[in-house]
Motif scaffolding. Structure first.
Motif, short mmCIF file in Angstrom:
data_model
loop_
_atom_site.label_atom_id
_atom_site.label_comp_id
_atom_site.label_asym_id
_atom_site.label_seq_id
_atom_site.Cartn_x
_atom_site.Cartn_y
_atom_site.Cartn_z
N UNK A 308 -15.64 3.78 24.14
CA UNK A 308 -15.19 4.61 25.36
C UNK A 308 -15.67 5.97 25.67
N UNK A 309 -16.37 6.53 24.49
CA UNK A 309 -17.15 7.81 24.88
C UNK A 309 -18.66 7.68 24.86
N UNK A 310 -19.04 6.39 25.12
CA UNK A 310 -20.51 6.19 25.42
C UNK A 310 -20.96 6.97 26.50
N UNK A 311 -21.88 7.78 26.45
CA UNK A 311 -22.40 8.43 27.73
C UNK A 311 -23.22 7.73 28.76
N UNK A 312 -23.68 6.60 28.07
CA UNK A 312 -24.46 5.65 28.85
C UNK A 312 -23.50 4.95 29.91
N UNK A 313 -22.22 4.83 29.63
CA UNK A 313 -21.30 4.17 30.54
C UNK A 313 -20.18 5.15 31.26
N UNK A 314 -20.28 6.27 30.65
CA UNK A 314 -18.92 7.30 31.05
C UNK A 314 -19.78 8.43 31.27
N UNK A 315 -19.61 9.18 32.60
CA UNK A 315 -20.10 10.35 32.56
C UNK A 315 -19.25 11.42 31.95
N UNK A 316 -19.79 12.45 31.24
CA UNK A 316 -18.83 13.35 30.89
C UNK A 316 -17.87 12.91 30.18
N UNK A 317 -18.28 11.99 28.94
CA UNK A 317 -17.13 11.07 28.07
C UNK A 317 -16.16 11.86 27.41
N UNK A 318 -16.53 12.99 26.96
CA UNK A 318 -15.47 13.60 25.98
C UNK A 318 -14.54 14.49 27.05
N UNK A 319 -14.62 14.47 28.37
CA UNK A 319 -13.73 15.17 29.08
C UNK A 319 -12.59 14.26 29.71
N UNK A 320 -11.31 14.63 29.97
CA UNK A 320 -10.35 13.81 30.74
C UNK A 320 -10.58 13.87 32.20
N UNK A 321 -10.89 13.05 32.79
CA UNK A 321 -11.36 12.84 34.15
C UNK A 321 -10.25 11.90 35.05
N UNK A 322 -9.27 12.43 35.64
CA UNK A 322 -8.31 11.52 36.04
C UNK A 322 -8.76 10.67 37.39
N UNK A 323 -9.41 11.15 37.86
CA UNK A 323 -9.98 10.33 39.23
C UNK A 323 -11.09 9.44 39.11
N UNK A 324 -11.34 8.95 37.79
CA UNK A 324 -12.62 8.02 37.72
C UNK A 324 -12.27 6.74 38.49
N UNK A 325 -11.16 6.26 38.74
CA UNK A 325 -11.00 5.08 39.23
C UNK A 325 -10.18 4.06 38.40
N UNK A 326 -9.96 3.10 38.99
CA UNK A 326 -8.87 2.28 38.49
C UNK A 326 -9.80 0.65 37.72
N UNK A 327 -10.91 0.86 37.95
CA UNK A 327 -11.67 -0.29 37.39
C UNK A 327 -12.48 0.11 36.23
N UNK A 328 -12.46 1.21 35.42
CA UNK A 328 -12.89 1.83 34.20
C UNK A 328 -13.22 0.13 33.27
N UNK A 329 -14.57 0.39 32.89
CA UNK A 329 -14.87 -0.72 31.83
C UNK A 329 -14.46 -0.39 30.49
N UNK A 330 -13.31 0.21 30.17
CA UNK A 330 -13.05 0.84 28.84
C UNK A 330 -12.63 -0.53 27.99
N UNK A 331 -12.41 -0.31 26.80
CA UNK A 331 -12.16 -1.63 25.76
C UNK A 331 -11.05 -1.41 24.94
#
Length: 392
Positions: A308-331
């Motif tokens: 869930x902190x992979x920078x190739x999948x999530x921008x700024x992965x170590x920050x909590x960003x509440x409006x990334x959307x509802x379709x996040x490819x988290x595991x």
């Protein structure tokens, strides 16, 4: 694990660190996509942190959960699950077990629970604010909230609930002995039979059909009750802490309640529930896993929270960003065959908890802004024991 693997000459000790809190340990930055690690038992395995490779491990039938359920295989807990346990099976047996509980968590069933879950959340807030502040939000809200929901969905009689959760704690201790685990599991089975005698509904009503099916049903009951209380409690407690330690996050949701569904998904990505990777798999044949040729018999530990902190999948992965959307490819709920059957219920719980807290307690904050919470030690999960909050 075979000696031909050159990366095994100096494996990292895992899990990283001695105290496990909301923040991932810096040691993860030392890891490649697949890294050799040594667990407390002395067993070695491959820790997988790359998002794409974790997905592969979770979905690829060549990585077996069933073969990993052995004493010598790298694991965080000393517990070896019974062979009938759903968490220790592969298809087709796993598929059959899953069909027994899937109807309980069907979308229509979960949606029908919303009024009762909402009422429960408001009752707990009523009880919280009736007393003086500060108050511990873990024992006063998140823990009883998650416990009551899972007990209601499975029809657990009121006077059995405390004992269920005491035994659950015994089964999730990292330092438990084989003897203590055997005693706790036997007590869980006896308790399940006692509950079935009083309330033969849902899964409980299936007990007594045959010795073989009884073993499967007993293990399903244990897995659902312990997992259904433990993981949501851990997640909700940490999610509230994540929102309050940077107060702008909670204030943002107070002002923009429509963002709560997206915030739930971001919190699922951001909040690590386990102290280490997920359930170990064992390779049933040689498999090229990214840069590493995994040999048959090797143990693989998929770290969903690190993915869930992979920078190739999530921008700024170590920050909590509440409006990334509802379709996040988290595991957070896994992937593939073992995708969490209770994911829909967990999302409902999280959404209702945040909606209730932001509407009823818009001034909610840490009682001490510098407080990092009190965290339990010796668990297989990152469990907040206490978090004091104020609200006026």
């Amino acid at each position: 694990m075979t000696p031909e693997n050159p990366m095994l000459s100096c494996p990292l000790r895992y899990p990283f660190g001695q105290r496990h809190t909301l923040d991932l340990e810096p040691d993860y930055r030392r890891c490649g996509p697949v890294t050799a690690v040594e667990l407390p038992s002395g067993s070695t395995g491959w820790l997988v942190t790359d998002h794409a490779l974790v997905r592969q491990v979770l979905a690829d039938p060549r990585f077996s959960r069933e073969r990993a359920n052995q004493p010598h295989v790298a694991r965080l807990s000393t517990e070896v699950l019974p062979s009938a346990a759903i968490l220790a099976t592969d298809p087709p047996r796993h598929t059959g077990l899953r069909t027994l509980i899937a109807p309980i968590f069907a979308p229509r069933q979960v949606a029908a629970m919303e009024p009762a879950v909402t009422s429960l959340a408001h009752r707990l807030v009523d009880e919280l604010v009736a007393d003086e502040e500060p108050a511990d939000i873990v024992t006063r809200f998140t823990e009883p909230f998650a416990a009551e929901v899972v007990c209601e969905i499975f029809g657990v009689p009121e006077h059995f609930r405390h004992q269920v959760f005491v035994l659950g704690d015994a089964l999730t201790a990292r330092d438990a002995t084989l003897e203590s685990l055997a005693v706790a599991r036997a007590e869980c089975e006896s308790l399940a039979r006692a509950m079935a005698a009083e309330n033969p509904t849902v899964l409980f009503g299936r007990l007594g059909a045959s010795a073989e099916s009884d073993e499967e049903v007993l293990n399903l009951i244990i897995a659902c009750l312990i997992g259904g209380r433990g993981s949501p409690t851990v997640f909700l407690s940490s999610a509230v802490f994540a929102l309050l330690r940077e107060p702008r996050h909670f204030r943002h949701l107070v002002k923009r309640a429509e963002l709560i569904p997206a915030a739930v998904e971001e919190l699922l990505r951001f909040v690590p529930v386990g102290v280490g990777g997920g359930f170990t798999r064992v390779a049933t044949q040689d498999v090229q896993l990214g840069p590493v040729l995994v040999r048959v018999g090797d143990a693989i530990i998929p770290a969903m929270h690190a993915a869930g902190r992979d920078p190739r999948v999530f921008d700024d992965p170590d920050s909590l960003v509440l409006d990334r959307g509802t379709r996040l490819p988290h595991l957070a709920f896994g992937h593939g065959t073992h995708y969490c059957v209770g994911a829909g219920l967990a999302r409902l719980e999280a959404r209702i908890a945040l909606e209730t807290l932001t509407t009823r307690l818009p001034g909610l904050r840490l009682a001490d802004p510098a407080d990092n919470g009190t965290w339990r030690t010796g668990r297989v999960v990152r469990s907040l024991e206490r978090l004091d909050v104020a609200w006026t």
